[in-house]
Design an enzyme around this catalytic site. Structure first.
Site, PDB file in Angstrom:
ATOM      1  N   PHE A 136       0.754  -1.167  -0.087  1.00  0.00           N
ATOM      2  CA  PHE A 136       0.058   0.137  -0.190  1.00  0.00           C
ATOM      3  C   PHE A 136       0.913   1.219   0.056  1.00  0.00           C
ATOM      4  O   PHE A 136       1.508   1.450   0.843  1.00  0.00           O
ATOM      5  CB  PHE A 136      -0.727   0.037   1.310  1.00  0.00           C
ATOM      6  CG  PHE A 136      -2.131   1.058   1.224  1.00  0.00           C
ATOM      7  CD1 PHE A 136      -1.818   2.327   1.532  1.00  0.00           C
ATOM      8  CD2 PHE A 136      -3.380   0.633   0.907  1.00  0.00           C
ATOM      9  CE1 PHE A 136      -2.724   3.070   1.635  1.00  0.00           C
ATOM     10  CE2 PHE A 136      -4.550   1.762   1.000  1.00  0.00           C
ATOM     11  CZ  PHE A 136      -3.997   2.735   1.295  1.00  0.00           C
ATOM     12  N   GLY A 181      -0.722  13.172   2.175  1.00  0.00           N
ATOM     13  CA  GLY A 181      -1.431  14.501   3.006  1.00  0.00           C
ATOM     14  C   GLY A 181      -2.632  15.158   2.080  1.00  0.00           C
ATOM     15  O   GLY A 181      -3.279  16.091   2.512  1.00  0.00           O
ATOM     16  N   GLY A 206      -5.381  12.839   1.239  1.00  0.00           N
ATOM     17  CA  GLY A 206      -6.326  11.989   1.501  1.00  0.00           C
ATOM     18  C   GLY A 206      -6.670  11.026   0.420  1.00  0.00           C
ATOM     19  O   GLY A 206      -7.508  10.011   0.462  1.00  0.00           O
ATOM     20  N   HIS A 207      -5.512  10.401  -0.071  1.00  0.00           N
ATOM     21  CA  HIS A 207      -5.535   9.372  -1.462  1.00  0.00           C
ATOM     22  C   HIS A 207      -5.422   8.074  -0.456  1.00  0.00           C
ATOM     23  O   HIS A 207      -6.125   7.337  -1.087  1.00  0.00           O
ATOM     24  CB  HIS A 207      -4.144   9.716  -2.078  1.00  0.00           C
ATOM     25  CG  HIS A 207      -4.333  10.897  -3.032  1.00  0.00           C
ATOM     26  ND1 HIS A 207      -5.400  11.316  -3.945  1.00  0.00           N
ATOM     27  CD2 HIS A 207      -3.169  12.004  -3.056  1.00  0.00           C
ATOM     28  CE1 HIS A 207      -5.120  12.559  -4.368  1.00  0.00           C
ATOM     29  NE2 HIS A 207      -3.859  12.828  -3.956  1.00  0.00           N
ATOM     30  N   GLU A 241      -1.582  -7.094   6.073  1.00  0.00           N
ATOM     31  CA  GLU A 241      -0.514  -7.697   6.345  1.00  0.00           C
ATOM     32  C   GLU A 241       0.560  -6.622   6.958  1.00  0.00           C
ATOM     33  O   GLU A 241       1.023  -5.804   6.059  1.00  0.00           O
ATOM     34  CB  GLU A 241       0.033  -8.235   4.997  1.00  0.00           C
ATOM     35  CG  GLU A 241       1.426  -9.201   5.296  1.00  0.00           C
ATOM     36  CD  GLU A 241       1.692  -9.780   3.964  1.00  0.00           C
ATOM     37  OE1 GLU A 241       2.815  -9.492   3.585  1.00  0.00           O
ATOM     38  OE2 GLU A 241       1.015 -10.713   3.427  1.00  0.00           O
TER      39      GLU A 241
END
Length: 509
Positions: free
Chosen positions: A250, A258, A260-261, A285
């Site tokens: 991820f 910073g 919000g994605h 994980e």
């Protein structure tokens, strides 16, 4: 000979990552940033020996991440005996594809005159669109069995050693049935193409998820031996089997953090989980602290309306009226909170039990008025004296809230705690509960400020992440239980040794 120390440089400073797109005459740079880690490539010390003025430039085309490596330096150390400068090309070839070592003019020409760029769309299918800071973004998802998804992920995975601690790039040449378990999500910004032949997509980040087979509980069913054919006549596909979905990698690139994605990406994955009847729950994980905050924030705001709608709260008067003065020592958890209803909510939103427990504890804490909590200046000495007999029902709720928290922590680290003497056990558990509560209070403050528009949609950076670790101090073992248990009241502390021995087998606060 000059001191060899003068020839060492910090690898994190020497490596320069940039995202580029076509410009008027030659490719223009959109973003420049440095890696967070380089130890997987250059060793634990993250030092490169043998160069002065070293710059290792890794460039990525904004739309398809076409990669290029360019190395420059002012001086190179002349080998003396076994001492020689790091072979940078050899070192990087283990992580960067061969085509990335093309001559610079060749690479720039390929980016500048890419005839396919204007027709490029991310692989997979569009699953979500959103805006952030008046800019447009899209999230695309596709199976790893799709060659286009694999090709783009192979390029994106170059970021893994730089930004995901202890991260490992996926093996992309596995059999197709294994690749089908994986879904890759790509985040792209929709931009105005800088030239007529340029792409309208610019890479922002990505995530990988995989299905982990889940053995369903068999309720009331007895096994039946059947005379079936072998091999099974129909092909069995992972997509049809009950599974847990697990987030593996991820990553949002630093220039886009910073905004919000990460929350948008996580919520998209969560919604896909809820919509898939074959997926039982969503897990993660080995998350780091920053991701834990992001996940807690997203799950909290997802569950909050449902918990409010169902009027979830702690019962301040769990003892039955007929109990009289002699109250039972054990208070079933179901008399404090509606365990059956909470189980249904957790299953509906497919949140893993431990994660659900964290969100529920934060929510229940937030339902207690701030002045009645430790962070709000509650009279803890009076609370420890009166306990469940406190006159104010919110003080009683707070007392039971701490008991529920300690119960969960105890079950998680019971094997550790039972090795301690009873006084030390109680002290360690109380310290851990206080640490967890402080972490919850910090997160609730962030959530509250965000709701009022006083904070961005992104979680705080890793170096300011609230402490929510459920660890017994000074141990590093986490204390996150998976099941609910009865709470034992700690009112009678003068029990005899036999009762203490028996009580040690149960959660005792």
């Amino acid at each position: 000979m000059a001191d060899q120390g003068d020839w060492s440089c910090d690898a994190n400073d020497a490596v320069q990552l940039s995202v580029i797109q076509p410009g008027e005459q030659k490719p223009a740079t959109l973003d420049i940033f440095h890696p967070q880690f380089t130890y997987p490539i250059f060793g634990d010390d993250e030092q490169i020996f043998g160069y002065k003025g070293l710059i290792i430039r890794l460039r990525f085309a904004a739309h398809d991440l076409r990669t290029h490596v360019h190395i420059s330096y002012d001086e190179k150390f002349k080998a003396v005996g076994d001492a020689a400068a790091t072979d940078l090309n050899k070192t990087l070839r283990d992580w960067v594809p061969e085509f990335a070592f093309a001559h610079l003019p060749e690479y720039e020409n390929a980016v500048q005159k890419d005839e396919n760029a204007k027709d490029f769309t991310p692989p997979g299918k569009l699953v979500h669109s959103y805006q952030s800071k008046e800019r447009n973004y899209e999230i695309w998802a596709g199976s790893l069995a799709d060659s286009a998804v694999r090709n783009l992920l192979a390029r994106a995975q170059i970021f893994v050693p730089f930004f995901i601690e202890a991260g490992t790039p996926l093996v992309l040449d596995d059999p197709e049935w294994t690749l089908e378990r994986w879904t890759v999500y790509f985040v792209y910004e929709k931009i105005t193409p800088p030239t007529p032949t340029a792409s309208q997509f610019s890479f922002v980040g990505y995530s990988t998820t995989y299905r982990w087979w889940f053995y369903p509980e068999q309720k009331g069913e007895k096994g039946v031996i059947q005379n079936g054919t072998f091999p099974y006549p129909e092909e069995i596909r992972f997509s049809t089997l009950p599974s847990r979905l697990r987030i593996a990698q991820f990553l949002i690139l630093p220039p886009h953090q910073g905004s919000g994605h990460g929350s948008q990406l996580y919520n998209t994955i969560h919604k896909a989980t809820i919509a898939d009847d074959t997926v039982i729950e969503l897990t993660v994980e080995d998350p780091n602290e920053a991701f834990d905050v992001l996940r807690d924030s997203a799950d909290y705001h997802t569950l909050y309306p449902e918990l409010i709608k169902q009027k979830i709260n702690i019962n301040p008067n769990p003892y039955p009226a007929e109990a009289g003065k002699r109250r039972p020592r054990h208070v079933p958890t179901a008399t404090l909170i509606p365990t059956q209803k909470l189980t249904e909510i957790r299953s509906q939103y497919k949140i893993a039990p431990t994660q659900f427990a964290h969100i529920l504890e934060m929510f229940l804490l937030n339902q207690i008025p701030h002045p009645k909590r430790a962070a709000g200046g509650a009279n803890m000495a009076r609370l420890l004296t009166k306990k469940h007999k406190a006159d104010d029902e919110n003080e009683r709720r707070y007392y039971w809230w701490r008991m529920l928290l300690k119960q969960r922590l105890y079950k998680r680290s019971r094997d550790i705690l039972i090795q301690l003497d009873l006084p030390e056990r109680i002290q360690k558990l109380d310290e851990t509960a206080s640490n967890v509560e402080e972490g919850y209070e910090a997160l609730l403050t962030v959530f509250g400020a965000r709701e009022k528009g006083k904070a961005t949609a992104a979680p705080p950076p890793a170096d300011s992440t609230p402490e929510t670790d459920d660890s017994v101090r000074p141990d590093t073992h986490t204390m996150r239980p998976k099941r609910k248990y009865a709470v034992e009241d700690d009112e009678d502390e003068d029990e005899d040794e036999a009762e203490r021995s028996e009580a040690a087998k149960r959660p005792k606060m």
